[in-house]
Design an enzyme around this catalytic site. Sequence first.
Site, PDB file in Angstrom:
ATOM      1  N   SER A 231       1.107  -1.066  -0.095  1.00 46.11           N
ATOM      2  CA  SER A 231      -0.504  -0.286  -0.181  1.00 46.11           C
ATOM      3  C   SER A 231       0.908   1.060   0.035  1.00 46.11           C
ATOM      4  CB  SER A 231      -1.056  -0.415   0.793  1.00 46.11           C
ATOM      5  OG  SER A 231      -0.303  -0.449   2.392  1.00 46.11           O
TER       6      SER A 231
ATOM      7  N   HIS B 198      -1.897  -8.984   2.022  1.00 45.58           N
ATOM      8  CA  HIS B 198      -1.692  -7.409   2.553  1.00 45.58           C
ATOM      9  C   HIS B 198      -2.696  -7.302   3.518  1.00 45.58           C
ATOM     10  CE1 HIS B 198       0.380  -3.618   3.220  1.00 45.58           C
ATOM     11  NE2 HIS B 198       0.084  -3.233   1.757  1.00 45.58           N
TER      12      HIS B 198
ATOM     13  N   ARG C  91       3.118  -4.779  17.141  1.00 44.64           N
ATOM     14  CA  ARG C  91       2.327  -4.813  16.292  1.00 44.64           C
ATOM     15  C   ARG C  91       0.714  -5.894  17.049  1.00 44.64           C
ATOM     16  NH1 ARG C  91       2.197  -3.284  10.618  1.00 44.64           N
ATOM     17  NH2 ARG C  91       2.455  -5.552  10.744  1.00 44.64           N
TER      18      ARG C  91
ATOM     19  N   HIS D  55       5.825 -12.761   6.881  1.00 42.27           N
ATOM     20  CA  HIS D  55       5.632 -11.863   6.262  1.00 42.27           C
ATOM     21  C   HIS D  55       7.055 -11.676   6.133  1.00 42.27           C
ATOM     22  CE1 HIS D  55       6.397  -7.571   7.191  1.00 42.27           C
ATOM     23  NE2 HIS D  55       4.819  -7.217   7.186  1.00 42.27           N
TER      24      HIS D  55
ATOM     25  N   ASP E 186      -1.889  -8.960  11.717  1.00 46.67           N
ATOM     26  CA  ASP E 186      -3.774  -9.207  11.077  1.00 46.67           C
ATOM     27  C   ASP E 186      -4.202 -10.559  11.862  1.00 46.67           C
ATOM     28  OD1 ASP E 186      -4.177  -7.054   9.260  1.00 46.67           O
ATOM     29  OD2 ASP E 186      -2.087  -8.514   7.812  1.00 46.67           O
TER      30      ASP E 186
HETATM   31  N1  HAX Z   1       0.965 -20.104   4.989  1.00 48.46           N
HETATM   32  C1  HAX Z   1       1.109 -20.435   4.181  1.00 48.46           C
HETATM   33  N2  HAX Z   1       2.642 -20.211   3.576  1.00 48.46           N
HETATM   34  C2  HAX Z   1       3.082 -19.605   3.355  1.00 48.46           C
HETATM   35  C3  HAX Z   1       3.049 -18.066   4.672  1.00 48.46           C
HETATM   36  C4  HAX Z   1       1.244 -18.599   5.836  1.00 48.46           C
HETATM   37  N3  HAX Z   1       0.924 -17.673   6.718  1.00 48.46           N
HETATM   38  N4  HAX Z   1       3.504 -17.377   4.811  1.00 48.46           N
HETATM   39  C5  HAX Z   1       4.370 -17.962   4.020  1.00 48.46           C
HETATM   40  N5  HAX Z   1       3.927 -18.913   2.743  1.00 48.46           N
HETATM   41  C6  HAX Z   1       4.686 -19.680   2.179  1.00 48.46           C
HETATM   42  C7  HAX Z   1       5.094 -18.454   0.769  1.00 48.46           C
HETATM   43  O1  HAX Z   1       3.516 -18.830   0.609  1.00 48.46           O
HETATM   44  C8  HAX Z   1       5.855 -19.273  -0.131  1.00 48.46           C
HETATM   45  O2  HAX Z   1       5.522 -20.295  -0.585  1.00 48.46           O
HETATM   46  P1  HAX Z   1       5.603 -20.768  -2.469  1.00 48.46           P
HETATM   47  O3  HAX Z   1       7.682 -20.487  -1.889  1.00 48.46           O
HETATM   48  O4  HAX Z   1       5.370 -22.117  -2.468  1.00 48.46           O
HETATM   49  O5  HAX Z   1       5.435 -19.191  -2.780  1.00 48.46           O
HETATM   50  C9  HAX Z   1       7.155 -19.410   1.085  1.00 48.46           C
HETATM   51  O6  HAX Z   1       6.444 -19.490   1.972  1.00 48.46           O
HETATM   52  C10 HAX Z   1       7.994 -18.630   1.545  1.00 48.46           C
HETATM   53  O7  HAX Z   1       7.597 -17.028   1.702  1.00 48.46           O
HETATM   54  P2  HAX Z   1       8.228 -16.427   2.560  1.00 48.46           P
HETATM   55  O8  HAX Z   1       9.604 -15.736   2.053  1.00 48.46           O
HETATM   56  O9  HAX Z   1       8.037 -16.869   4.206  1.00 48.46           O
HETATM   57  O10 HAX Z   1       7.372 -14.753   2.784  1.00 48.46           O
HETATM   58  P3  HAX Z   1       7.018 -13.807   1.657  1.00 48.46           P
HETATM   59  O11 HAX Z   1       7.958 -12.105   1.770  1.00 48.46           O
HETATM   60  O12 HAX Z   1       6.964 -14.741  -0.010  1.00 48.46           O
HETATM   61  O13 HAX Z   1       5.412 -13.580   1.793  1.00 48.46           O
HETATM   62  C11 HAX Z   1       3.241 -13.295   3.037  1.00 48.46           C
HETATM   63  C12 HAX Z   1       4.640 -12.719   3.580  1.00 48.46           C
HETATM   64  C13 HAX Z   1       2.770 -12.446   4.151  1.00 48.46           C
HETATM   65  C14 HAX Z   1       2.401 -12.299   1.942  1.00 48.46           C
HETATM   66  C15 HAX Z   1       3.383 -14.717   3.896  1.00 48.46           C
HETATM   67  O14 HAX Z   1       3.802 -14.747   4.811  1.00 48.46           O
HETATM   68  C16 HAX Z   1       1.559 -14.639   3.500  1.00 48.46           C
HETATM   69  O15 HAX Z   1       0.797 -14.944   2.935  1.00 48.46           O
HETATM   70  N6  HAX Z   1       1.254 -14.952   4.500  1.00 48.46           N
HETATM   71  C17 HAX Z   1      -0.473 -14.972   4.948  1.00 48.46           C
HETATM   72  C18 HAX Z   1      -1.103 -14.155   4.442  1.00 48.46           C
HETATM   73  C19 HAX Z   1      -0.697 -12.633   5.639  1.00 48.46           C
HETATM   74  O16 HAX Z   1      -1.033 -12.771   6.991  1.00 48.46           O
HETATM   75  N7  HAX Z   1      -0.473 -11.669   4.974  1.00 48.46           N
HETATM   76  C20 HAX Z   1      -0.537 -10.439   6.062  1.00 48.46           C
HETATM   77  C21 HAX Z   1       1.067 -10.075   6.275  1.00 48.46           C
HETATM   78  C22 HAX Z   1       0.711  -8.325   7.068  1.00 48.46           C
HETATM   79  C23 HAX Z   1       0.413  -7.474   6.299  1.00 48.46           C
HETATM   80  O17 HAX Z   1       0.819  -6.852   4.931  1.00 48.46           O
HETATM   81  N8  HAX Z   1      -0.176  -6.768   6.439  1.00 48.46           N
HETATM   82  O18 HAX Z   1      -1.139  -6.040   5.952  1.00 48.46           O
END
Ligand code: HAX
Length: 439
Positions: free
Chosen positions: A241, A271, A327, A318, A373
């Site tokens: 964002s 996000h 947070r 994250h 979240d």
């Molecule tokens: N559940 C399952 N798998 C997850 C995961 C979770 N909570 N977090 C990461 N992974 C997976 C990723 O999808 C990725 O898989 P692939 O290699 O198969 O593509 C792998 O683990 C490596 O990811 P990472 O490097 O640890 O994490 P990223 O930086 O790629 O992604 C995210 C960060 C926040 C998007 C991710 O942890 C996620 O999808 N979390 C769940 C959704 C969530 O809670 N989002 C909110 C984040 C905070 C925020 O921005 N709030 O607004």
Amino acid sequence: MEYIKNRFFDRASKCMAEFQRIRKDHGDVVLGQVTIDQVLSGMKGIPALLTETSKLDANEGIRFRGYSIQELQQKLPKLDADGEPLPEGLFYLMLIGEIPTQEDVENLSKDWATRAHVPQHVFDVIDALPKNSRPMTQFTTAIIAMAYDSVFQKAYRAGVGKKYYWDFMYEDVMTLIARLPRIAAYIYRRMYHNGKHIDPNPNLDWAGNLAHMMGFDSVEVKRLLRLYMVIHADHEGGNVSAHTTHLVGSALSNAYYSFGAGMTGLAGPLHGFANQEVISWINEMLEQIGTDVPTDEQIADYIENTLKNGRVVPGYGHAVLRITDPRFTVQQQFAEKYIKHDKTIDVVNQIYRVAPPILEATGKIKNPWPNVDAISGSLLNHYGIVEHNFYTVLFGVSRSLGVLASLVYDRLYGLPIERPSSFPMSWFKEKADGKPGDC
Ligand code: HAX
């Protein structure tokens, strides 16, 4: 309220001089190297943006102008000693770089109250959308509709000089922030209370008024929303964002277009939408298990299944953090202080015990800990804000504080249009294998 703008300019213009000197005299200083993995993993860790308002440390969490959330709770002005800091104070801190006095935040509250009137055409635009349009669709549409009023856009068309851009951007930013609680509350009451709207109370603070207009007048809900607005306000410049708002602004799009674009990014499930997904995921789990007091084993099984089905566990992980998000912790503390017993919050705490080892055991999730979240929806839910489809709008109202303060800096520094390079797969192949080739 010109003194806030003047204070900002006095302080920030010193940084502007430094910006110009560093760019001119030290533009060739190397900041690091970029690896293939960094580019192919979403530009993680590449030092690429200038953001003044906050900085995120992977092992410590967010600091706003150097202050942790706990320090903000002690130092920022409050309405009463036992309460939570006023978001106005955080905005002042992010914009000017100094902890404000009580008088500063009262003045900011008054300034925003005088700007808070939302033109009728914006309500008409919201009302033209189907009532069951997603709340974030209604929110972003209303924000973009307000571009009609942009003083920055008018000044640009009138040919105003570049060094004055920040002044017009400041005016748009202050007006936009001031109006957001009214817009959010309007969407809330339209969707969930048959369009029975509640007038703003200009004597209330920004977050207190939001609670009031949504229909919640208890001291605790107002405290919760003040805390909520503070902790979601900023997370340095690279998150979707913030980065989107900044990127769109670099084309000299006005604050309404830039922030509206940022909000469409916040609406994504990885996000800000995650705050809704957490509650949906918990509800689905409880329904599937058939109880609202699940055992640790039942929760563990459900997490394993979520992963097996290729879904993410929302609220965990994250892109930068490698610890429990502070947070998350501060919201847990709020719940401990005010909420004696709540089944959903109990489940949130149980997931916090059960999930991290399972996520860690996958070997690929870099951060197995909860983010902001994982708990925010359960607190809102406790106080009767049970419409979880709406939660990302609340996140968006808060996020305006950081990303729009940054937009004023962007125009003051005169940051140019952003334009990184992109390459086809054959280029990466050549870099990796040392020889060119098609995919
Ligand atoms: N559940 C399952 N798998 C997850 C995961 C979770 N909570 N977090 C990461 N992974 C997976 C990723 O999808 C990725 O898989 P692939 O290699 O198969 O593509 C792998 O683990 C490596 O990811 P990472 O490097 O640890 O994490 P990223 O930086 O790629 O992604 C995210 C960060 C926040 C998007 C991710 O942890 C996620 O999808 N979390 C769940 C959704 C969530 O809670 N989002 C909110 C984040 C905070 C925020 O921005 N709030 O607004």
